[in-house]
Design a protein around this motif. Structure first.
Motif, short mmCIF file in Angstrom:
data_model
loop_
_atom_site.label_atom_id
_atom_site.label_comp_id
_atom_site.label_asym_id
_atom_site.label_seq_id
_atom_site.Cartn_x
_atom_site.Cartn_y
_atom_site.Cartn_z
N TYR B 90 0.86 -1.18 0.00
CA TYR B 90 0.00 0.00 0.00
C TYR B 90 0.89 1.23 0.00
CZ TYR B 90 0.71 0.00 5.14
OH TYR B 90 1.25 0.00 6.40
N GLN B 91 0.37 2.29 -0.64
CA GLN B 91 1.10 3.56 -0.68
C GLN B 91 0.43 4.47 0.33
OE1 GLN B 91 0.17 6.09 -3.98
NE2 GLN B 91 2.21 7.00 -4.06
N ILE B 92 1.23 5.11 1.16
CA ILE B 92 0.64 6.08 2.08
C ILE B 92 0.45 7.38 1.31
CG2 ILE B 92 0.85 7.28 4.28
CD1 ILE B 92 2.70 5.05 5.23
N SER B 93 -0.82 7.79 1.20
CA SER B 93 -1.20 8.92 0.37
C SER B 93 -2.29 9.69 1.12
CB SER B 93 -1.69 8.38 -0.98
OG SER B 93 -2.08 9.43 -1.82
N GLN B 94 -2.96 10.58 0.45
CA GLN B 94 -4.06 11.31 1.08
C GLN B 94 -5.27 11.28 0.16
OE1 GLN B 94 -2.10 15.29 1.95
NE2 GLN B 94 -2.82 14.65 3.98
N LEU B 95 -6.40 10.80 0.65
CA LEU B 95 -7.61 10.83 -0.15
C LEU B 95 -8.70 11.65 0.53
CD1 LEU B 95 -9.24 9.66 -2.66
CD2 LEU B 95 -10.16 8.02 -1.02
N TYR B 96 -8.98 11.32 1.80
CA TYR B 96 -10.15 11.91 2.45
C TYR B 96 -9.91 13.34 2.93
CZ TYR B 96 -11.92 7.17 2.15
OH TYR B 96 -12.33 5.96 1.68
N GLN B 97 -8.74 13.64 3.43
CA GLN B 97 -8.46 15.01 3.88
C GLN B 97 -7.10 15.50 3.38
OE1 GLN B 97 -9.86 13.60 7.83
NE2 GLN B 97 -10.02 15.78 8.29
N LEU B 121 -4.35 19.17 -3.73
CA LEU B 121 -2.91 19.00 -3.61
C LEU B 121 -2.70 18.08 -2.41
CD1 LEU B 121 -0.37 21.90 -3.75
CD2 LEU B 121 -0.18 20.17 -2.02
N HIS B 122 -2.02 16.96 -2.63
CA HIS B 122 -1.79 16.06 -1.49
C HIS B 122 -0.38 15.50 -1.44
CE1 HIS B 122 -3.40 12.92 -4.38
NE2 HIS B 122 -2.31 12.36 -3.97
N MET B 123 -0.04 15.03 -0.25
CA MET B 123 1.30 14.46 0.00
C MET B 123 1.21 12.94 -0.12
SD MET B 123 2.18 16.58 3.48
CE MET B 123 0.52 16.62 4.16
N GLU B 124 2.28 12.32 -0.57
CA GLU B 124 2.33 10.86 -0.61
C GLU B 124 3.78 10.40 -0.72
OE1 GLU B 124 -0.24 10.04 -3.92
OE2 GLU B 124 1.38 10.21 -5.38
#
Lengths: 535, 477
Positions: B90-97, B121-124
């Motif tokens: 799994y990749q640690i990413s941002q979807l919900y917030q 714009l999100h971090m991963e």
């Protein structure tokens, strides 16, 4: 060996006074392990060389006055889902049967620093998923109280090792009751600490938001010593919080001093049940409890009241919802946590010659090396998270969790502790649990709330059933007040002697007093019929 | 029927923080495989991620630079899928917030301004790299890139042509470089884009079915892929066909894209909040601090150069094209106060040098002081531009100071009037025919005489002064 009657603290005192040496003690316990473990099946790996090296280091530490602790040089075992650098860590799975971690869990490093001596890695249900230790793909563990029964799970190897006289204490992990339930089945004391009190770094994850490492030992004082050494913030675990108020550490330091005084024969007046407000949820009586457990609980309440505690009945809504919420959340997290076992980097890998593509490689590797219970939970969790079902299952379960948490918090605003049973029944016989997973899941009904809420919960012996099997009680306390909880456990054990019965079990040899030793055939045969895997 | 192309871009940019997003391993490029990783970034059993605060800081900087709303509480989620370069599966990413939402960037193409909205714009974390060895028929994995911090900047489908898409990308790259969050080296993969393309009848308000081309890492390929893909879709529609939603692979050598996987076998990523990481609380103070430390953005700088320094649009565009170049311009201008001359040197000699040396501005060692000296000397007439070019080359090659080089090589222009008078007198005496021609109206003869005098002076004469002396002596002759 007479020292088996002693607690970890008691042996620690003898070591600190140089009346015995850790090297001798460890050599003795390794010999004992050789004699007993073939039958008990507590340990997946015994590392004699490591144990003797650590014993020597402990003796060196003790020779330097003032540098040791009461656990320095005391032999113990560690559940085989806690990473130990250079020593294989299998999770009871064929998937990791040959996996040797290159780094150590923070909790193991902390114990190493105070001169702990680890003789081996204890058996568990595969990836800590199970309530009997029977889902382990590598060993079958027997309950030292009755060899035809299970020791409980998933930290069954840890419990059986302490109850069977192979160690003075053990580290377990508790995701839904995996420390408390085997402690209950084996007449031991076990603490599931507040979530975030002990670092999870290096604990091979089952369900990250529920997992917590904790101690299992003969009494609450020993648990206090072990927990005190294991707990504390860790910059490698974001959920192992900085002890902002310092209350956890301050409480533990004070408790540690009191334990030392008690062990040295002194008395401490703060260890008392007087005036404690204890909530007893009425709903627990309505559930299908083994009648003896219900009786023992009523007697326990009377005893607590006689000792000055104030017990009151209370409501406990959402008890029936707690099991589905727990299994959805735990399985969802597990489905992610266990995806990494894909045969690429480490661990077992399919040897099939006709692998067609990458997907086939993954599914064959996982099909061949993961056991049925693990697969069941991965599939359940994968389903609960899949597109279109996330809101209905995972998110709803999280909402239930929040409601349970809120209710417990409100209850603990009025009461010091919540009292309850650990399990609906005492230890079942080997081979009777796995066919009906749903019933097995439901037997976690009294323990999962502590994990869902993150609250500390302590399992303490409080009686015996008609077969002389131990019955335990569970006290749930306030977050980060683990020290108070342990202190209350010590007070209970000052009033009672249920926790002392295990001393006799520890001194029994494997064949003595156990008429049903090989009921159902040898270990290998039973194990094969349970798991479909030949040892 | 006329069609309109609709493009949305998902830009992935590797951040240039010192260490990775969830562990202490260094962020590097081109190191020996599997030497810059640890139990955390290789996802060993039991290892846990701990967020690098600098990554959040870089993300905040970017949010402010592209006008995003910032989430006060932001979380990480797990994106689950199996692939050998993803060790945790799994990749640690941002979807919900995600950290940023609802931003925008203004671009200008052919004189028309357009606002491109930024969805989020999100971090991963980045994944590792697979290396296929065709000789041994095996695939090896390098985990060094695992856990390198990435920002994903997702635009709305607001772009209408390859040119607009490239302008947006160039603008975005400039900003990211200016605020120092990434070096944006496309050839090293530190800036990559997923390109979504659809077409629709001109004037329509509904979107057509889109296809996606992933992981494109050159502007040229992106422009070409957009053009070809929209043509493919238009042809398909004109033939009565239907576009199917799918991921396509762009093959640069074949100049065409090929289907990879359709919507039916698209992954179900089963996102859920990562229980190993706690929520990040972004305080107002933190945002203010990042805002205060934010450098002037290229668009603001261009506006200032045009308005205050009198540069042309084009000049302003070029000197703000890269943070190193822009920094050099700023510093040289500060020393010389010669905006036009400085711009002229940067756009001429300086860019030519980069081209000749085939290197980026960050790799050319030229101090602002040295360039300022060269610009000033030329403007003050101490050297002529041809000589000044030689000086600049020597400064870069041998690391000498411009002044020293000129003195050592006697390159300073001769402005000594009496020496020039004497020389011109001698040249005139040697060339009576030219004087004759000049007097007969052949004005070109004066040029010839200037050349002769310049040669006699080793090319170092101040050309203006020399010209006026020759004119005067000729008229007196």
């Amino acid at each position: 060996m007479d020292l088996l009657k002693q607690t970890a603290g008691g042996v620690g005192l003898l070591l600190a006074d140089r009346k015995i040496s850790s090297v001798e003690l460890t050599a003795d316990i390794l010999k004992m392990t050789e004699e007993r473990d073939e039958v008990l099946g507590c340990l997946i790996t015994v590392d004699k060389a490591n144990a003797m090296k650590q014993a020597q280091a402990a003796d060196d530490l003790l020779a330097d006055v003032g540098t040791g602790s009461l656990l320095t040089g005391v032999p113990m075992v560690v559940k085989d889902n806690i990473s130990t650098a250079g020593i294989r860590t299998t999770c009871g799975s064929r998937m990791l049967e040959k996996y040797i971690p290159p780094y150590s869990a923070s909790v193991y490093s902390r114990l190493q620093k105070i001169g702990a001596v680890m003789t081996g890695k204890s058996n568990l249900d595969e990836f800590a998923m199970g309530s009997t230790c029977e889902t382990s793909a590598l060993r079958l563990t027997r309950n030292p109280w009755d060899h035809k029964r299970v020791p409980g799970g998933s930290s069954g190897g840890s419990a059986a090792a302490v109850a069977g006289g192979l160690a003075w204490y053990a580290l377990g992990s508790d995701t839904g009751g995996s420390i408390r339930q085997p402690a209950g089945y084996c007449g031991l004391t076990g603490l599931k600490p507040t979530y975030g009190a002990v670092s999870r770094y290096g604990l091979i994850a089952y369900a990250s938001s529920l997992d917590q490492i904790g101690p299992m030992a003969q009494d609450a004082a020993d648990c206090a010593l072990v927990f005190s050494a294991a707990a504390g913030p860790d910059k490698r675990d974001s959920t192992c919080v900085q002890d902002v108020s310092g209350s956890l550490r301050a409480g533990l330091d004070k408790l540690n001093r009191d334990v030392e005084i008690v062990l040295s024969g002194g008395s401490v007046d703060k260890i008392s049940l007087k005036g404690l407000k204890i909530a007893v949820p009425a709903v627990w009586r309505e559930h299908a409890l083994q009648p003896e457990i219900a009786d023992v609980l009523e007697k326990t309440i009377k005893k607590l009241e006689t000792a000055g505690a104030i017990c009151s009945e209370c409501d406990l809504p959402l008890l029936d919802e707690s099991i589905p919420a727990y299994y959805l959340i735990a399985s969802a997290e597990a489905s992610g946590n266990l995806s990494r076992y894909d045969g690429v980097q480490y661990g077992s890998r399919t040897q099939a010659a006709d692998v067609s593509d990458l997907a086939d490689f993954y599914s064959r590797t996982r099909a061949e090396y993961l056991g049925p219970e693990v697969k069941r939970r991965i599939m359940l969790g994968t389903f609960a998270l899949s597109s279109g079902y996330y809101d209905a299952w995972y998110l709803k379960a999280q909402r239930v969790r929040r409601l349970i948490k809120d209710y417990y918090q409100s209850l603990l605003a009025d009461y010091d502790y919540i009292l309850g049973p650990i399990t609906p029944a005492t230890a079942p016989e080997i081979g009777t649990s796995l066919e009906d997973p749903l019933t097995m899941y439901l037997s976690d009904i009294y323990t999962v709330a502590a994990n869902l809420t993150g609250l500390p919960a302590l399992a303490l012996p409080c009686g015996f059933d008609k077969n002389n099997l131990p019955i335990g009680l569970q006290l749930t306390g306030r977050a980060y007040q683990d020290a108070d909880l342990l202190r209350t456990g010590m007070a209970w054990q000052r009033e009672t002697d249920y926790h002392l019965r295990v001393q006799q079990i520890r001194q029994l040899g494997p064949a003595e007093g156990n008429t049903n030793l090989f009921a159902g055939g040898g270990n290998e045969k039973i194990h094969q019929s349970l798991t479909g895997v030949a040892l | 029927m006329t069609y309109e192309t609709v493009i949305g871009l998902e830009v992935h940019v590797e951040l240039s923080t010192a260490s990775k997003i969830f562990c202490g391993c260094p962020v590097t490029y081109g190191q020996e495989p599997n030497t810059k990783c640890c139990p955390v970034c290789t996802g060993l059993p039991g290892a846990l991620p701990v967020l690098n605060k600098n990554v959040v800081e870089y993300a905040l900087r970017t949010c402010l630079a592209v006008n995003c709303e910032i989430s006060r509480i932001t979380r990480f989620d797990r994106k689950n899928y199996f692939y050998p370069d993803l060790p945790k599966a799994y990749q640690i990413s941002q979807l919900y917030q995600p950290i940023g939402r609802n931003g925008w960037l203004d671009i200008e193409v052919n004189g028309t301004k357009r606002r491109v909205r930024i969805h989020e714009l999100h971090m991963e974390e980045d994944a590792g790299k697979l290396m296929h060895d065709p000789w041994e028929d095996q695939t090896l994995v390098d985990y060094n890139r695992c856990g390198v911090p990435l920002l994903e900047i997702v635009s709305e489908p607001d772009l209408r042509s390859a040119e607009e898409a490239l302008t947006y990308l160039e603008q975005l790259r400039g900003i990211l470089q200016f605020i120092g969050v990434s070096d944006c080296r496309m050839e090293e993969g530190s800036l990559r884009a997923d390109v979504n393309v659809s077409v629709r009848p001109a004037g329509s308000n509904e979107f057509g079915t889109r296809t996606e081309m992933k992981n494109m890492n050159s502007f040229k390929a992106i422009g070409r892929a957009i053009e070809k893909e929209s043509l493919r879709q238009i042809e398909l529609l004109n033939e009565g066909g239907r576009v199917i939603q799918e991921t396509r692979r762009w093959d640069e050598n074949k100049d065409a894209s090929f289907p990879m996987r359709s919507k039916e076998d698209a992954h179900d990523y089963r996102y859920f909040p990562d229980p190993d990481l706690t929520a990040v609380h972004v305080s107002e103070d933190w945002i203010d601090q990042v805002r205060r430390e934010l450098p002037e953005l290229p668009a603001d700088r261009r506006k200032r150069y045009i308005g205050e320094l009198g540069l042309s649009d084009y000049e302003a565009q070029i000197v703000t094209g890269h943070p190193v170049i822009s920094g050099l311009f700023e510093d040289v201008y500060d020393l010389t106060k010669l905006a036009k001359d400085t711009a002229s040197w940067i756009m001429g000699e300086y860019l030519q040098l980069l081209k000749d040396k085939n290197c980026g501005p960050e790799n050319l060692s030229l101090s602002a002081e040295d360039l300022a000296a060269v610009v000033s000397m030329t403007a003050e007439g101490k050297v002529n531009r041809v000589t000044a070019r030689k000086v600049l080359a020597a400064v870069i090659e041998d690391g000498v100071k411009p002044q020293t080089y000129i003195e050592q090589h006697g390159l300073a222009m001769v402005s000594d009037a009496s020496l020039l008078e004497d020389t011109v007198r001698r040249v005139l005496a040697e060339n009576p025919q030219s004087i004759e021609d000049y007097k007969n109206g052949k004005k070109k003869a004066a040029g010839f005489l200037v050349g002769q005098a310049m040669r006699a002076l080793g090319g170092k004469a101040d050309p203006q002064l020399l010209g006026s002396i020759i004119n005067r002596q000729l008229s007196e002759a």
